[in-house]
Design a protein around this motif. Structure first.
Motif, PDB file in Angstrom:
ATOM      1  N   LYS A 138       0.735  -1.260  -0.183  1.00  0.00           N
ATOM      2  CA  LYS A 138      -0.058   0.083  -0.138  1.00  0.00           C
ATOM      3  C   LYS A 138       0.833   1.261   0.120  1.00  0.00           C
ATOM      4  O   LYS A 138       0.449   2.101  -0.561  1.00  0.00           O
ATOM      5  N   ASP A 139       2.076   1.392   0.825  1.00  0.00           N
ATOM      6  CA  ASP A 139       2.823   2.297   0.658  1.00  0.00           C
ATOM      7  C   ASP A 139       4.318   1.825   0.821  1.00  0.00           C
ATOM      8  O   ASP A 139       4.926   1.628   1.939  1.00  0.00           O
ATOM      9  N   PRO A 140       4.851   1.740  -0.223  1.00  0.00           N
ATOM     10  CA  PRO A 140       6.485   1.210  -0.223  1.00  0.00           C
ATOM     11  C   PRO A 140       7.403   1.739   0.731  1.00  0.00           C
ATOM     12  O   PRO A 140       8.332   1.255   1.046  1.00  0.00           O
ATOM     13  N   SER A 141       7.141   3.159   1.077  1.00  0.00           N
ATOM     14  CA  SER A 141       8.266   3.946   1.724  1.00  0.00           C
ATOM     15  C   SER A 141       7.942   3.925   3.198  1.00  0.00           C
ATOM     16  O   SER A 141       8.655   4.359   3.994  1.00  0.00           O
ATOM     17  N   ALA A 142       6.707   3.532   3.737  1.00  0.00           N
ATOM     18  CA  ALA A 142       6.370   3.820   5.014  1.00  0.00           C
ATOM     19  C   ALA A 142       7.285   3.076   6.155  1.00  0.00           C
ATOM     20  O   ALA A 142       7.524   3.746   6.908  1.00  0.00           O
ATOM     21  N   LEU A 143       7.418   1.798   5.868  1.00  0.00           N
ATOM     22  CA  LEU A 143       8.066   1.152   6.889  1.00  0.00           C
ATOM     23  C   LEU A 143       9.561   1.430   7.086  1.00  0.00           C
ATOM     24  O   LEU A 143      10.211   1.354   8.140  1.00  0.00           O
ATOM     25  N   ASN A 144      10.087   1.826   5.938  1.00  0.00           N
ATOM     26  CA  ASN A 144      11.401   2.388   6.109  1.00  0.00           C
ATOM     27  C   ASN A 144      11.779   3.715   6.595  1.00  0.00           C
ATOM     28  O   ASN A 144      12.923   4.091   6.895  1.00  0.00           O
ATOM     29  N   LYS A 145      10.676   4.372   7.066  1.00  0.00           N
ATOM     30  CA  LYS A 145      10.797   5.630   7.498  1.00  0.00           C
ATOM     31  C   LYS A 145      11.137   5.463   9.028  1.00  0.00           C
ATOM     32  O   LYS A 145      11.439   6.362   9.858  1.00  0.00           O
ATOM     33  N   ALA A 146      10.628   4.182   9.564  1.00  0.00           N
ATOM     34  CA  ALA A 146      10.842   3.644  11.088  1.00  0.00           C
ATOM     35  C   ALA A 146      12.161   3.328  11.426  1.00  0.00           C
ATOM     36  O   ALA A 146      13.077   3.307  10.292  1.00  0.00           O
ATOM     37  N   ALA A 147      12.779   3.333  12.607  1.00  0.00           N
ATOM     38  CA  ALA A 147      13.917   3.091  12.885  1.00  0.00           C
ATOM     39  C   ALA A 147      14.342   1.702  12.384  1.00  0.00           C
ATOM     40  O   ALA A 147      15.566   1.383  11.989  1.00  0.00           O
ATOM     41  N   LYS A 148      13.407   0.982  12.584  1.00  0.00           N
ATOM     42  CA  LYS A 148      13.792  -0.594  12.335  1.00  0.00           C
ATOM     43  C   LYS A 148      12.503  -1.420  12.291  1.00  0.00           C
ATOM     44  O   LYS A 148      11.515  -1.036  13.091  1.00  0.00           O
TER      45      LYS A 148
END
Length: 313
Positions: A138-148
């Protein structure tokens, strides 16, 4: 101790007992839990169990939002699941109704949290990776914004297919191909975390006033009824303690490929260490070896045993 992250826990509480121990451990560590999503099969029942554990612990955790996420793997037809093994009739009480039973709302919750908290946030994924893959899709960039994104799953030194990967192999493939901040505690390490007798006795004989630990005692009895010969393996709690203190695990980097078909389907292949020994170059041509993930090569069992026994005594 590491920086104390805000966390989201994505889990399949209700089958084995280690998810419940992991959730209680996260509260005992004092983590700020932004929310919890449930995954795999009967996610509504898992969400109700989670609500009960949070309410029992109190201290503000009763207000943590709980979302019933996706139960169906990517490649499965719709089905109706029977009761989760550790589900009990009292959980039908309306007080344990989760904040949402729409799987897409669980996905949106994770995306919004990543956008809101960024590097203050760690995602702890200790069930099959269905929700994680849905977020990426749904949002390929979202999780990579988290620390880990710290997972319990895969196997990186002993090469075999782990349960959390096997439950939805396409989802695991999506996860490994798209995350730059993946930190993996694999089954080849967590299988060493067999609970000492003292910890098991402390859980099943608990007579204190902590209602969450009383609930854990009930769940442990249900687990033993369901799996009388099972060992108490602390797969998921190790990930929680690793996020609290990375020194619990010795981490290394590797390129990892999820094998999606054939006799080794579900294996998380350590390309750097094994693929070039086992396979012809043609077998992994085109694989992006520049993408590396952290994986646990070992864990300090003695220190882990001491810490968890202290927390659960």
């Amino acid at each position: 101790m590491s920086e104390k992250y805000k966390i989201i826990i994505d889990m399949d509480i209700g089958d084995d007992i280690d998810d419940a121990i992991a959730l209680l451990a996260a509260m005992k560590q004092g983590f700020e839990i932004v929310g919890i999503t449930t995954v795999f099969q009967n996610t509504l029942e898992r969400a109700r169990m989670t609500k009960k554990m949070l309410k029992a612990f109190g201290n503000g955790y009763e207000n943590v939002p709980v979302y019933a996420g996706y139960g169906l793997p990517h490649d499965k037809e719709p089905t109706v699941y029977g009761h989760t093994p550790h589900y009990s009739a009292d959980l039908d009480d309306p007080i344990y109704t989760p904040d949402s039973v729409e799987p897409d709302e669980a996905i949106d919750f994770i995306i919004n949290a990543c956008n809101t908290y960024g590097k203050e946030l760690a995602i702890i994924a200790i069930g099959p990776f269905i929700n994680i893959a849905r977020v990426i899709e749904k949002d390929p960039s979202a999780l990579n914004k988290a620390a880990k994104v710290a997972i319990m799953g895969g196997a990186y030194l002993k090469q075999y297919a782990d349960w959390n990967v096997m439950c939805d192999v396409p989802a695991a493939d999506v996860m490994f191909k798209n995350l730059d901040n993946l930190e993996c505690v694999g089954a080849d390490v967590t299988h060493k975390m067999i609970a000492e007798d003292a910890l098991y006795e402390s859980i099943v004989n608990y007579k204190g006033e902590n209602r969450a630990q009383c609930y854990l005692r009930e769940l442990c009895a249900l687990w033993k009824t369901d799996r009388p010969k099972a060992k108490l393996l602390l797969h998921d709690p190790l990930v929680v303690y690793y996020i609290a203190d990375p020194s619990f695990c010795t981490m290394k980097k590797a390129s990892v490929a999820v094998l999606t078909d054939g006799f080794a389907k579900g294996m998380t292949l350590n390309v750097d260490s094994y693929a070039k020994k086992w396979l012809n170059e043609e077998s992994y041509v085109g694989f992006d070896t520049s993408r590396k993930v952290l994986f646990a090569a070992d864990a300090d069992k003695a220190e882990f045993d001491a810490r968890i026994l202290k927390d659960f005594s």
